[in-house]
Design an enzyme around this catalytic site. Structure first.
Site, PDB file in Angstrom:
ATOM      1  N   GLU A 199      -6.269  -3.644  -2.808  1.00 15.53           N
ATOM      2  CA  GLU A 199      -6.366  -5.088  -2.532  1.00 15.53           C
ATOM      3  C   GLU A 199      -6.692  -5.272  -1.060  1.00 15.53           C
ATOM      4  O   GLU A 199      -6.413  -4.400  -0.247  1.00 15.53           O
ATOM      5  CB  GLU A 199      -4.999  -5.771  -2.767  1.00 15.53           C
ATOM      6  CG  GLU A 199      -4.503  -5.739  -4.169  1.00 15.53           C
ATOM      7  CD  GLU A 199      -3.015  -6.129  -4.257  1.00 15.53           C
ATOM      8  OE1 GLU A 199      -2.363  -6.302  -3.220  1.00 15.53           O
ATOM      9  OE2 GLU A 199      -2.533  -6.250  -5.383  1.00 15.53           O
TER      10      GLU A 199
ATOM     11  N   LYS B  47      -5.836  -6.473   2.553  1.00 12.65           N
ATOM     12  CA  LYS B  47      -4.599  -6.791   3.274  1.00 12.65           C
ATOM     13  C   LYS B  47      -4.901  -8.049   4.073  1.00 12.65           C
ATOM     14  O   LYS B  47      -5.586  -8.006   5.089  1.00 12.65           O
ATOM     15  CB  LYS B  47      -4.185  -5.642   4.191  1.00 12.65           C
ATOM     16  CG  LYS B  47      -2.864  -5.910   4.888  1.00 12.65           C
ATOM     17  CD  LYS B  47      -2.454  -4.730   5.744  1.00 12.65           C
ATOM     18  CE  LYS B  47      -1.035  -4.890   6.287  1.00 12.65           C
ATOM     19  NZ  LYS B  47      -0.754  -6.147   6.924  1.00 12.65           N
TER      20      LYS B  47
END
Ligand code: AMP
Length: 572
Positions: A264, A266
């Site tokens: 993902e 950050k």
């Protein structure tokens, strides 16, 4: 009913124990022998706390208030208290000596301090208060607010000092200033509860994770053992500690331990835990502060987007500018801290929440379920296309190159890097483990000169525990303070630095030192922020000492001009 003198004896005993196993034995024994209504408060106080972790509340007493109360209770001046503080470097020891001086009233103040402990034994007699009485008073002090609160707090402290022996007061002062630090943290309390009530540590740990309250866990263990512990659960509106991430230096390194990873972005924002209980929404920060009232826009977004009746969600609050880039971190902090004029600030700094995890939905706890399952459920309960809130993108891959590409995209979008998560891992509240790894660009560093410092306390007594840093304004030819560094310094390094700087101290005022600018520190940091708090006009986020640059003179340190350029570069 247990006397506070017994708690004091416990503290003294624990302070003399080096190993955590023995500390656990001692505290477990203590827990076994106290009344039910003393269990929780003893668990909080032994960690130097008054409130359970989930409240995010601190006692919040200023040292000056305590000095005033002590000065009144001991009948000596504030200046004398401060002189004692300079000598001992510790509020507990200062309290003890000040109150012993009072007890030994026939001797003069100065002659008294020539002796080590006040001498005649009059200071070691037990006081009159029970554990609960001390706790309740301290809680009252913490809760007092509004008009007259200051004098009420002083009076309450004065009462505690006058009803306790000097040695008890020593520990009361340390708890009051949140400086007890006898070496017992959550881990030892958890193990002690397990030992005292003969329940497995893992079970205590589980109950602590979901309730975030070791006092409550101790009470449940005593009352109902394993059975009671396994019935503890996440409660909506009671924040759970956030799961944290470890740094990884390379994407390849992270993949070496995982077959597959969930990648993902950050996001560069601030952590937000969202609790939904019907139409009642609560928002908590990473420090578990309740910021619901500052974020009406987020509350509205949650009500619109979340289809579940009850839920606990985890995500990042991000503030984005017109061009879609994240705004500086302190803009989000402004939102969090805003108490008045909230509507206007919401308009000026709109927040978008990126959800990345889920802990609880409609009566079912998800923390033990694997990340992929939590994410699946998360997507099911969030309406796509909602305003101001969305589930972040997640890509499951076994290819480091795919992760590297996502990393490049995140950086290009102005975010911090990527998270590399183990798709099969549970949600571990409060844990900084290998199941979540963060990959960010290498930190920047600056060379700065040390212009001041502060004497430490407790374990850092007689050592300079933090250093004031300055950059060079080559236009005005002055050194301008830009921040402080104090964390992450080993004991050996502190010793060496204290010795090195002892020659350079120009002024000593209380614990504050003015140091002749001579020594250059190389400081790593995560971000430069604008700050009215420092003469340089900037501050460093998460500063860390990398090395002492013996090879550099102070004329070679980084200039304000360079810092301004770096700040601009950061924004671009
Ligand atoms: P750090 O603050 O450097 O320790 O990094 C961990 C923090 O990154 C978390 O506490 C979150 O606030 C933030 N963060 C941003 N994006 C994510 C994400 N996708 N997953 C988990 N944490 C994230």
């Amino acid at each position: 009913m247990t006397q506070f003198s017994e708690f004091t004896d416990l503290c003294i005993q624990i302070e003399s124990i080096p190993g955590s196993l023995e500390m656990t034995d001692v505290f477990a024994e203590f827990l076994k022998n106290i009344d039910d209504d003393e269990l929780a408060v003893s668990c909080y106080m032994v960690m130097g706390e008054i409130f359970p972790a989930w409240t995010g509340k601190k006692l919040g007493l200023g040292p000056n208030l305590l000095f005033s109360a002590l000065s009144k209770a001991a009948g000596i001046s504030l200046d004398q208290i401060k002189a004692l503080l300079r000598e001992t470097g510790d509020i507990g020891e200062t309290t003890y000596r000040a109150l012993c001086a009072d007890k030994k009233s026939q001797s003069t103040f100065s002659s008294f301090f020539d002796t080590e402990d006040g001498g005649d034994g009059s200071c070691s007699a037990g006081g009159r208060l029970s554990i609960r009485e001390v706790y309740d008073r301290l809680k009252e002090i913490a809760d007092a607010s509004g008009k007259g609160a200051q004098s009420q707090k002083i009076k309450s402290l004065q009462y505690l000092f006058s009803e306790s022996s000097p040695i008890e007061s020593k520990y009361i002062s340390r708890i009051a200033l949140e400086e007890l630090r006898i070496g017992i943290g959550e881990g030892i309390v958890r193990d002690s509860i397990a030992k005292a009530f003969d329940v497995p540590v893992a079970q205590v740990e589980f109950a602590f994770m979901v309730t975030n309250d070791l006092g409550e866990v101790a009470a449940a263990s005593k009352k109902g053992g394993v059975d009671a512990l396994s019935h503890q659960h996440i409660q909506v509106n009671r924040p759970v500690k956030m799961m944290l991430a470890q740094v990884t230096n390379s994407i390849e390194g992270a993949f070496a331990e995982l077959n597959e990873a969930a990648i993902e972005w950050k996001f560069d924002g601030a952590r937000l835990q969202i609790h939904k209980n019907g139409n009642d929404i609560s928002l908590f920060t990473r420090r578990l502060e309740n910021v619901t009232n500052s974020m009406p826009d987020v509350v509205k977004a949650v009500l619109e987007a979340v289809t579940a009746e009850n839920a606990v969600l985890d995500g990042e609050a991000v503030a984005i500018d017109e061009s879609g880039k994240p705004r500086p971190f302190q803009d989000i902090l402004r939102r969090f801290r805003r108490k008045y004029d909230v509507e206007n600030t919401s308009r000026d700094i709109p927040i978008s929440v990126k959800l990345f995890d889920l802990l609880y939905v409609d009566g079912v706890s998800y923390i033990e379920k694997p990340l992929i399952e939590r994410r699946k459920k998360l997507s099911e309960i969030i309406k796509p296309g909602a305003n101001g809130i969305s589930v972040d993108d997640l890509e499951i891959t076994n290819d480091p190159e795919v992760a590297a590409e996502i990393y490049r995209q995140a950086i290009a979008a102005g975010h911090e890097g990527i998270m590399i998560k183990n798709p099969n891992s549970p949600y571990s509240p409060g844990k900084r483990g290998k199941n979540w790894l963060k990959k960010k660009p290498v930190m920047d560093t600056l060379d700065l000169v040390v212009i001041g410092g502060e004497w430490g306390s407790g374990k850092r007594k007689n050592k300079i525990g933090s250093y004031v840093l300055a950059c060079y304004d080559n236009v005005k030819n002055v050194y301008l303070e830009i921040g402080r560094v104090g964390t992450g310094l080993s004991d050996e390094l502190l010793d060496a630095l204290t010795e090195q700087f002892s020659e350079l101290i120009e002024v000593e005022n209380g614990v504050t030192l003015k140091i002749k600018p001579e020594v250059v520190f190389e400081i790593a940091f995560e971000e430069i922020q604008k700050s009215p708090n420092y003469p340089a006009g900037y501050a460093l986020r998460f500063p860390r000492l990398i090395s002492v640059r013996e090879d550099k003179t102070i004329e070679e340190i980084d200039t304000l001009e360079k810092i301004e350029r770096m700040y601009q570069g950061q924004k671009e």
